[in-house]
Design a protein around this motif. Structure first.
Motif, PDB file in Angstrom:
ATOM      1  N   LEU A 129      40.167  32.925  31.486  1.00  0.00           N
ATOM      2  CA  LEU A 129      39.897  33.684  32.728  1.00  0.00           C
ATOM      3  C   LEU A 129      40.972  32.920  33.971  1.00  0.00           C
ATOM      4  N   GLY A 130      41.134  31.808  33.897  1.00  0.00           N
ATOM      5  CA  GLY A 130      42.086  31.224  34.930  1.00  0.00           C
ATOM      6  C   GLY A 130      43.645  31.786  34.422  1.00  0.00           C
ATOM      7  N   LEU A 131      44.005  31.567  33.289  1.00  0.00           N
ATOM      8  CA  LEU A 131      45.188  32.220  32.827  1.00  0.00           C
ATOM      9  C   LEU A 131      45.657  33.705  33.177  1.00  0.00           C
ATOM     10  N   LEU A 132      44.624  34.531  33.099  1.00  0.00           N
ATOM     11  CA  LEU A 132      44.728  35.835  33.394  1.00  0.00           C
ATOM     12  C   LEU A 132      44.588  36.127  35.042  1.00  0.00           C
ATOM     13  N   THR A 133      43.920  35.334  35.674  1.00  0.00           N
ATOM     14  CA  THR A 133      43.813  35.896  37.085  1.00  0.00           C
ATOM     15  C   THR A 133      44.689  35.042  38.018  1.00  0.00           C
ATOM     16  N   VAL A 134      45.059  33.710  37.781  1.00  0.00           N
ATOM     17  CA  VAL A 134      45.521  32.892  38.747  1.00  0.00           C
ATOM     18  C   VAL A 134      46.933  33.054  38.927  1.00  0.00           C
ATOM     19  N   PRO A 135      47.621  33.062  38.020  1.00  0.00           N
ATOM     20  CA  PRO A 135      49.347  33.550  38.223  1.00  0.00           C
ATOM     21  C   PRO A 135      49.543  34.845  39.078  1.00  0.00           C
ATOM     22  N   ALA A 136      48.770  36.014  38.494  1.00  0.00           N
ATOM     23  CA  ALA A 136      48.720  37.017  39.517  1.00  0.00           C
ATOM     24  C   ALA A 136      48.339  36.961  40.731  1.00  0.00           C
ATOM     25  N   GLY A 137      46.989  36.336  40.924  1.00  0.00           N
ATOM     26  CA  GLY A 137      46.580  36.005  42.260  1.00  0.00           C
ATOM     27  C   GLY A 137      47.509  35.484  43.171  1.00  0.00           C
ATOM     28  N   LEU A 138      48.204  34.112  42.793  1.00  0.00           N
ATOM     29  CA  LEU A 138      48.982  33.496  43.475  1.00  0.00           C
ATOM     30  C   LEU A 138      50.381  34.509  43.927  1.00  0.00           C
ATOM     31  N   VAL A 139      50.994  35.216  42.968  1.00  0.00           N
ATOM     32  CA  VAL A 139      52.017  35.883  43.341  1.00  0.00           C
ATOM     33  C   VAL A 139      51.521  37.009  44.336  1.00  0.00           C
ATOM     34  N   LEU A 140      50.625  37.767  44.029  1.00  0.00           N
ATOM     35  CA  LEU A 140      49.997  38.784  45.061  1.00  0.00           C
ATOM     36  C   LEU A 140      49.703  38.346  46.429  1.00  0.00           C
ATOM     37  N   ILE A 141      49.052  37.243  46.611  1.00  0.00           N
ATOM     38  CA  ILE A 141      48.524  36.463  47.892  1.00  0.00           C
ATOM     39  C   ILE A 141      49.743  36.283  48.585  1.00  0.00           C
ATOM     40  N   THR A 142      50.784  35.376  48.057  1.00  0.00           N
ATOM     41  CA  THR A 142      51.913  34.848  48.430  1.00  0.00           C
ATOM     42  C   THR A 142      52.660  36.031  49.082  1.00  0.00           C
ATOM     43  N   VAL A 143      53.067  37.349  48.244  1.00  0.00           N
ATOM     44  CA  VAL A 143      53.748  38.322  48.491  1.00  0.00           C
ATOM     45  C   VAL A 143      53.087  39.024  49.750  1.00  0.00           C
ATOM     46  N   ALA A 144      51.524  39.069  49.971  1.00  0.00           N
ATOM     47  CA  ALA A 144      51.116  39.720  51.080  1.00  0.00           C
ATOM     48  C   ALA A 144      51.134  38.603  52.366  1.00  0.00           C
ATOM     49  N   LEU A 145      51.182  37.382  51.938  1.00  0.00           N
ATOM     50  CA  LEU A 145      51.485  36.436  53.253  1.00  0.00           C
ATOM     51  C   LEU A 145      52.850  36.869  53.523  1.00  0.00           C
ATOM     52  N   TRP A 146      53.855  36.731  52.875  1.00  0.00           N
ATOM     53  CA  TRP A 146      55.225  37.163  53.293  1.00  0.00           C
ATOM     54  C   TRP A 146      55.573  38.282  54.142  1.00  0.00           C
ATOM     55  N   ALA A 147      54.688  39.562  53.553  1.00  0.00           N
ATOM     56  CA  ALA A 147      54.744  40.623  54.304  1.00  0.00           C
ATOM     57  C   ALA A 147      54.097  40.650  55.721  1.00  0.00           C
ATOM     58  N   VAL A 148      52.974  39.965  55.722  1.00  0.00           N
ATOM     59  CA  VAL A 148      52.192  39.647  57.122  1.00  0.00           C
ATOM     60  C   VAL A 148      53.233  38.917  58.101  1.00  0.00           C
ATOM     61  N   LEU A 149      53.842  38.062  57.452  1.00  0.00           N
ATOM     62  CA  LEU A 149      54.636  37.066  58.373  1.00  0.00           C
ATOM     63  C   LEU A 149      56.047  37.933  58.870  1.00  0.00           C
ATOM     64  N   ARG A 150      56.114  39.208  58.123  1.00  0.00           N
ATOM     65  CA  ARG A 150      57.427  39.861  58.806  1.00  0.00           C
ATOM     66  C   ARG A 150      57.123  40.988  59.680  1.00  0.00           C
ATOM     67  N   ILE A 151      55.771  41.015  59.870  1.00  0.00           N
ATOM     68  CA  ILE A 151      55.279  42.249  60.797  1.00  0.00           C
ATOM     69  C   ILE A 151      55.193  41.630  62.225  1.00  0.00           C
TER      70      ILE A 151
END
Length: 151
Positions: A129-151
């Motif tokens: 479950l960790g291998l299925l969810t963690v890498p994708a979660g890290l990338v998606l949340i970090t991309v969201a952070l980056w997008a919010v920082l640009r606003i």
């Protein structure tokens, strides 16, 4: 009185020992290595690298010491001025530890609580479950952070 009975002295000694070992490792080279590899700035590649590094370190030494070490190194490099690097570290140490049982103090406590109630967890299922969810979660949340920082 109930609180005193709930305390687990061996577990408290383990947590104290963890902190002592991590501090010794940091003082004997890890801090210098991290200072060289931590990226600066809030670009998407920098935030992704920092999140990944935080997740990796949390799985190796546990998330509590990892966040303390990384924030100390960020402060030493003058990278605490903006929210991006700090939030990337927090994402890494909060989401990343779900790859291993030892990555998070909360997971260790959760496993202990389940074992006390005769409910044992399966390491294989936890890892899958960790291998299925963690890498994708890290990338998606970090991309969201980056997008919010640009606003």
């Amino acid at each position: 009185m109930e609180l005193a009975r709930a305390l687990s002295v061996p577990f408290l000694i383990f947590v104290l020992g963890l902190g002592i070992v991590v501090e010794a490792v940091v003082r004997n080279g890890l801090g210098a290595v991290l200072t060289r590899v931590i990226p600066g700035g809030s670009s998407l590649p920098s935030l992704l690298a920092l999140t990944g590094l935080a997740a990796l370190l949390a799985n190796v030494v546990n998330n509590l010491p990892a966040v303390l070490v990384l924030l100390s190194v960020l402060a030493g490099r003058g990278l605490l001025g903006g929210p991006g690097p700090v939030l990337a570290v927090l994402i890494g140490v909060d989401v990343g530890p779900n790859l291993s049982y030892a990555g998070s103090l909360a997971t260790l406590l959760w496993r202990r609580l389940l074992a006390d109630r005769d409910h044992h967890t399966d390491l294989g299922e936890f890892t899958r479950l960790g291998l299925l969810t963690v890498p994708a979660g890290l990338v998606l949340i970090t991309v969201a952070l980056w997008a919010v920082l640009r606003i």
